[in-house]
Enzyme design. Sequence first.
Site, PDB file in Angstrom:
ATOM      1  CE  LYS A 116      -9.131  -5.762   5.280  1.00 11.01           C
ATOM      2  NZ  LYS A 116      -9.407  -6.301   3.951  1.00 11.01           N
TER       3      LYS A 116
ATOM      4  CB  SER B 194      -0.970  -0.010   1.179  1.00 16.79           C
ATOM      5  OG  SER B 194      -1.939  -1.010   0.967  1.00 16.79           O
TER       6      SER B 194
ATOM      7  CE1 TYR C 255      -1.405  -8.773  -3.131  1.00 15.43           C
ATOM      8  CE2 TYR C 255       0.763  -9.262  -4.015  1.00 15.43           C
ATOM      9  CZ  TYR C 255      -0.036  -8.604  -3.098  1.00 15.43           C
ATOM     10  OH  TYR C 255       0.543  -7.788  -2.170  1.00 15.43           O
TER      11      TYR C 255
ATOM     12  N   GLY D 166     -15.825 -15.948   5.063  1.00 14.81           N
ATOM     13  CA  GLY D 166     -15.146 -15.244   6.147  1.00 14.81           C
ATOM     14  C   GLY D 166     -15.185 -13.747   5.914  1.00 14.81           C
TER      15      GLY D 166
HETATM   16  P1  ATR Z   1     -10.654 -13.902   5.858  1.00 14.66           P
HETATM   17  O1  ATR Z   1     -10.759 -12.596   6.576  1.00 14.66           O
HETATM   18  O2  ATR Z   1      -9.400 -14.068   5.055  1.00 14.66           O
HETATM   19  O3  ATR Z   1     -11.866 -14.212   5.053  1.00 14.66           O
HETATM   20  P2  ATR Z   1     -11.571 -15.831   7.780  1.00 14.66           P
HETATM   21  O4  ATR Z   1     -12.677 -14.941   8.242  1.00 14.66           O
HETATM   22  O5  ATR Z   1     -10.814 -16.661   8.777  1.00 14.66           O
HETATM   23  O6  ATR Z   1     -10.471 -15.003   7.008  1.00 14.66           O
HETATM   24  O7  ATR Z   1     -12.165 -16.804   6.655  1.00 14.66           O
HETATM   25  C1  ATR Z   1     -11.376 -17.724   5.979  1.00 14.66           C
HETATM   26  C2  ATR Z   1     -12.200 -18.397   4.895  1.00 14.66           C
HETATM   27  O8  ATR Z   1     -11.410 -19.391   4.245  1.00 14.66           O
HETATM   28  C3  ATR Z   1     -13.419 -19.101   5.421  1.00 14.66           C
HETATM   29  O9  ATR Z   1     -14.394 -19.101   4.405  1.00 14.66           O
HETATM   30  C4  ATR Z   1     -12.873 -20.498   5.682  1.00 14.66           C
HETATM   31  O10 ATR Z   1     -13.835 -21.510   5.766  1.00 14.66           O
HETATM   32  P3  ATR Z   1     -14.550 -21.821   7.180  1.00 14.66           P
HETATM   33  O11 ATR Z   1     -15.590 -20.763   7.366  1.00 14.66           O
HETATM   34  O12 ATR Z   1     -15.114 -23.172   7.007  1.00 14.66           O
HETATM   35  O13 ATR Z   1     -13.449 -21.766   8.219  1.00 14.66           O
HETATM   36  C5  ATR Z   1     -12.033 -20.671   4.442  1.00 14.66           C
HETATM   37  N1  ATR Z   1     -10.993 -21.703   4.599  1.00 14.66           N
HETATM   38  C6  ATR Z   1      -9.869 -21.640   5.340  1.00 14.66           C
HETATM   39  N2  ATR Z   1      -9.145 -22.761   5.207  1.00 14.66           N
HETATM   40  C7  ATR Z   1      -9.826 -23.572   4.342  1.00 14.66           C
HETATM   41  C8  ATR Z   1      -9.581 -24.877   3.789  1.00 14.66           C
HETATM   42  N3  ATR Z   1      -8.493 -25.569   4.082  1.00 14.66           N
HETATM   43  N4  ATR Z   1     -10.499 -25.360   2.918  1.00 14.66           N
HETATM   44  C9  ATR Z   1     -11.612 -24.656   2.621  1.00 14.66           C
HETATM   45  N5  ATR Z   1     -11.889 -23.436   3.102  1.00 14.66           N
HETATM   46  C10 ATR Z   1     -11.004 -22.886   3.944  1.00 14.66           C
END
Ligand code: ATR
Length: 287
Positions: A73, A24, A229, A137
């Site tokens: 956030k 940024s 990315y 998420g």
């Molecule tokens: P962010 O702010 O990056 O969205 P987050 O709120 O922790 O971080 O959400 C991570 C997302 O990636 C969620 O949709 C999570 O799925 P869950 O709600 O079931 O936790 C998804 N995610 C993380 N690891 C994953 C994996 N190995 N396979 C599938 N989905 C995954």
Amino acid sequence: MHAAQPTSPDLYCVFGHPIGHSRSPWIHARFAALTGQHLDYQARLAPLDGFAASVQAFIAEGGRGCNVTVPFKHEAAACAHSVSQRVQLAGAANTLLIDAQGRIHADNTDGLGLVADITRNAGRSLTGKDVLLVGAGGAAAGVLGPLLEQQPRSLTICNRTAARAQALVDSHRTLAAQQKVELQAQDQQGLKGDFDIIINATAASLQGGGIPIPAHVLRPGSLAYDMMYGPAAQGFLDWAAQHGAQPRDGLGMLVEQAAAAFTLWRGIEPPAAQVLEELRALLAAAA
Ligand code: ATR
């Protein structure tokens, strides 16, 4: 006659933890140079338990606005005196505007950035299309409102944890109805149908997980967009290309969300496409 005093630049920053990787400062320095704005944009590490105090210290220094990234956030939305409708819907903010009284207004430009990158830079309309949003998420929540405002025909959310996808559908039901979008959640296991645009908003690649969705969701020429990315996006992009889709990483979203924040702060639109091109070249040269 006195010579005009050089004024100090207006102060901005990005808060995160970690923050060393942030592009940024570079992006905003380019925006400032290209639009003739006199500002200083810094990267600041906030302690995990000290985000609100860091913002207050920044305001005391004369800070005019900041971006906020992982993991603050939600706290950014909570610490504001007023929030935009986008923040209300997403429950999270990535941009804070600080007024002359030190009051904080929170906005969220992540979704605007994603939409701008898809529609302007990739040249793909979302309107009337079938869109799949993978993940539920914070990243998914941050972009859902602006995606719905593009009036796709349908927007399907799937997530490893189905209840989180359903919660996003529930919180966006009114907006979807206003925009006449068919908004639904589907189980990730047994996901049905195919889509024009597939957006990966999961952290699966960072967690060492594979591709969380089956290849039949892709149509020939579908746009397969990863909001990340670099190496974190590569697995998804390679998988999409192998199945005949058009892959696109989230670098343009990063630049476009920054451009939207810059416009909110300065009232002037920076040349985002040019800066995106420059950043791509810079990253390619460094690779
Ligand atoms: P962010 O702010 O990056 O969205 P987050 O709120 O922790 O971080 O959400 C991570 C997302 O990636 C969620 O949709 C999570 O799925 P869950 O709600 O079931 O936790 C998804 N995610 C993380 N690891 C994953 C994996 N190995 N396979 C599938 N989905 C995954």
